[in-house]
Write an enzyme that holds these catalytic residues in place. Structure first.
Site, mmCIF file in Angstrom:
data_model
loop_
_atom_site.group_PDB
_atom_site.id
_atom_site.type_symbol
_atom_site.label_atom_id
_atom_site.label_comp_id
_atom_site.label_asym_id
_atom_site.label_seq_id
_atom_site.Cartn_x
_atom_site.Cartn_y
_atom_site.Cartn_z
ATOM 1 N N SER A 159 -3.110 2.089 -2.346
ATOM 2 C CA SER A 159 -4.127 1.137 -2.798
ATOM 3 C C SER A 159 -3.869 -0.237 -2.191
ATOM 4 O O SER A 159 -2.915 -0.429 -1.440
ATOM 5 C CB SER A 159 -4.101 1.034 -4.317
ATOM 6 O OG SER A 159 -2.936 0.326 -4.704
ATOM 7 N N LYS A 160 -4.706 -1.178 -2.586
ATOM 8 C CA LYS A 160 -4.594 -2.556 -2.085
ATOM 9 C C LYS A 160 -3.184 -3.095 -2.294
ATOM 10 O O LYS A 160 -2.690 -3.884 -1.514
ATOM 11 C CB LYS A 160 -5.593 -3.455 -2.812
ATOM 12 C CG LYS A 160 -7.013 -3.258 -2.342
ATOM 13 C CD LYS A 160 -7.751 -4.609 -2.337
ATOM 14 C CE LYS A 160 -9.069 -4.497 -1.629
ATOM 15 N NZ LYS A 160 -10.072 -3.750 -2.410
ATOM 16 N N ARG A 161 -2.555 -2.670 -3.386
ATOM 17 C CA ARG A 161 -1.206 -3.168 -3.687
ATOM 18 C C ARG A 161 -0.199 -2.783 -2.599
ATOM 19 O O ARG A 161 0.847 -3.388 -2.464
ATOM 20 C CB ARG A 161 -0.736 -2.662 -5.051
ATOM 21 C CG ARG A 161 -0.955 -3.707 -6.138
ATOM 22 C CD ARG A 161 -0.723 -3.161 -7.513
ATOM 23 N NE ARG A 161 -1.851 -2.349 -7.930
ATOM 24 C CZ ARG A 161 -1.776 -1.086 -8.303
ATOM 25 N NH1 ARG A 161 -0.628 -0.461 -8.316
ATOM 26 N NH2 ARG A 161 -2.848 -0.420 -8.671
ATOM 27 N N GLY A 195 -0.677 -3.192 0.405
ATOM 28 C CA GLY A 195 -0.836 -4.144 1.499
ATOM 29 C C GLY A 195 -1.838 -3.729 2.562
ATOM 30 O O GLY A 195 -2.270 -4.549 3.346
#
Ligand code: GLU
Length: 478
Positions: A252-254, A256
């Site tokens: 996911s976006k987490r 990076g």
């Protein structure tokens, strides 16, 4: 049967790695079977869809080499087809208007929660009488259209990746909304919704195999019911595994990176990235790991796609990228590296310096894992002054170093060849009666401020061509 597959991204964000990997599998499957790969843009969510995301998706697929044979088709241009299908379902009595208000639906969910039941629509408007409908209309209520889902129906399909999958109708959340409330007075219904539009398109576009992420499994169960209701042949389904991060959670976006652009900016090149994506969940029967899309397509089959999630392995992606970077020619690397150098503020004059740049690339290419590494590797060739690190400082005070460098200045030539440089090293070793290692290390220090780096003689020649070898060394000894 001719194979027709599609990638159907929603333009509500940039091209996502998950979507791109689904596109890879569809592309490989289509090419393996000499089939057709279609691009369909699912842009019915008017609030979140943006043309710039469509552009990003198209350019990302093109960059990766995932060319499509038909399309792009846009769902917003096909609304009439969906409306016709909704009308057909209404006419057949398989769909109906539901006049529940959001407050009523909310109250329904609260009651279900209080009884520890999963939230679902309880089908309460399935059998409204004409009088009840007239009453709601008179109140000014606007209906959504719901498609009937029989709680007792078992939906079973043979998934080409997951094997037998079965869903109970009662687990699908009750009769499903297929059209929003009408926007204009006089309309029976409004904007058609996702599941309906997908099915209408897949029927209309003669899609033979729907290959998409496993997050769509529940949709597949609903969609199979829609195919049957519309009297159409149900296509084959294959649900690909999710891409997981190192902790086993959905990437996911987490983490990076999510979009293909992120990977491009990080210095991965398209053939390496697309090769890596091919391996995200699929293994070649001959265990080969490096191949072009065309080569992979000859061996590709859905049977060899894993059911389990595919862990994203950065080391492997780096390894593949370096393999590709070490294989491609300096001429091909040049246009790939220039943007990174320019972004770092390096002055590039392609007209005057092309040959020099190609020599520079030949020198640093073996140390590149990502294109971005070229910024650090080439820094000393684009900056006037150099800084000595701690180790280099210490070495610079060692006996003999300054003498070597003074000799280099004395021997300076304005057009130095590699042979000349080698001759100077030999001469100094002889004249000063010092070890060759000391001479080499001293020269490297003087030229680069470092004690390690790429081939020294070639580095020297390149700095000489730029006319900065002498001044560099002078700045170190003074
Ligand atoms: N538009 C859907 C998405 O972006 C894909 C639907 C499908 O492949 O059927 O997730």
């Amino acid at each position: 049967m001719s194979v027709r597959v599609r990638i159907a991204p929603s333009p509500t964000g940039n091209l996502h790695i998950g979507t791109a990997r689904t596109a890879v599998f569809n592309w490989l499957f289509a090419h393996h079977h000499q089939g057709t790969f279609i691009l369909r843009v699912e842009d019915t969510d008017l609030d979140r869809s943006k043309p710039e995301y469509t552009d990003n998706i198209k350019s990302g697929l093109t960059w990766l080499g995932l060319n499509w044979d038909e399309g792009p088709f846009f769902q917003t241009e096909r609304l009439d087809y969906y409306r016709q299908a909704i009308q057909t379902l209404l006419d057949k009595g398989l769909a109906y208007p539901c006049y529940c208000t959001s407050e009523e639906l909310e109250a329904m969910r609260e009651t279900q929660k209080a009884h520890n039941q999963a939230p679902r629509y309880d089908n309460r408007h399935r059998n409204l009488s004409p009088e009840e409908i007239a009453k709601f209309e008179a109140e000014g209520r606007k209906p959504v259209i719901r498609f009937k889902i029989d709680d007792h129906e078992q939906i079973v399909w043979h998934d080409l990746i997951r094997g037998k999958v079965s869903w109970q109708g009662s687990d699908l959340g009750g009769d499903m909304v297929i059209a929003r409330t009408p926007e204009k007075d006089g309309d029976t219904f409004g904007q058609p919704l996702y599941n309906l539009a997908v099915v209408v398109d897949d029927i209309d576009m003669n899609i033979s195999h729907v290959i998409r992420g496993e997050d769509h499994i529940a949709n597949t169960a609903k969609q199979i019911l829609l195919y049957q209701a519309l009297g159409a042949k149900v296509p084959e389904f294959a649900h690909t595994p999710l891409i997981l991060n190192s902790e086993g959670k959905k990437l996911s976006k987490r983490d990076g990176v999510t979009s293909i652009d992120d990977f491009r900016k990080m210095g991965f090149i398209a053939p390496a990235l697309v090769n890596y994506m091919t391996l995200l969940g699929w293994t070649s029967p001959d265990s080969e790991e490096i191949f072009t899309l065309e080569e992979a397509s000859t061996k590709f089959s859905l049977e060899r796609v894993n059911k389990a999630g595919a862990k994203f392995d950065w080391d492997k992606l780096d390894w593949l990228n370096s393999q590709y970077l070490h294989k491609i020619s300096t001429e091909e690397l040049l246009p790939l590296l220039i943007p990174y150098w320019q972004e770092a503020g390096y002055q590039i004059n392609l007209d005057n310096d092309k040959d020099w740049l190609l020599e520079l690339i030949a020198l640093i290419a073996p140390s590149l894992t990502r294109l971005t590494d070229a910024v650090k590797e080439a820094k000393l060739f684009f900056t006037d002054s150099i800084n000595l690190g701690e180790e280099a400082q210490e070495f610079s005070t060692q006996e003999g170093v300054k003498e070597v460098l003074q000799q280099v200045i004395n021997a300076h030539k304005s057009e130095l060849t590699s042979d000349d440089a080698n001759g100077i090293v030999k001469q100094i070793t002889k004249d000063l009666k010092v070890k060759k290692g000391l001479v080499m290390r001293s020269i490297r220090l003087g030229l680069t401020g470092e004690l390690h780096g790429p081939d020294l003689l070639q580095t020297w020649v390149l700095l000489n061509k730029k006319g900065i070898d002498k001044t560099r060394i002078e700045s170190v000894i003074n």
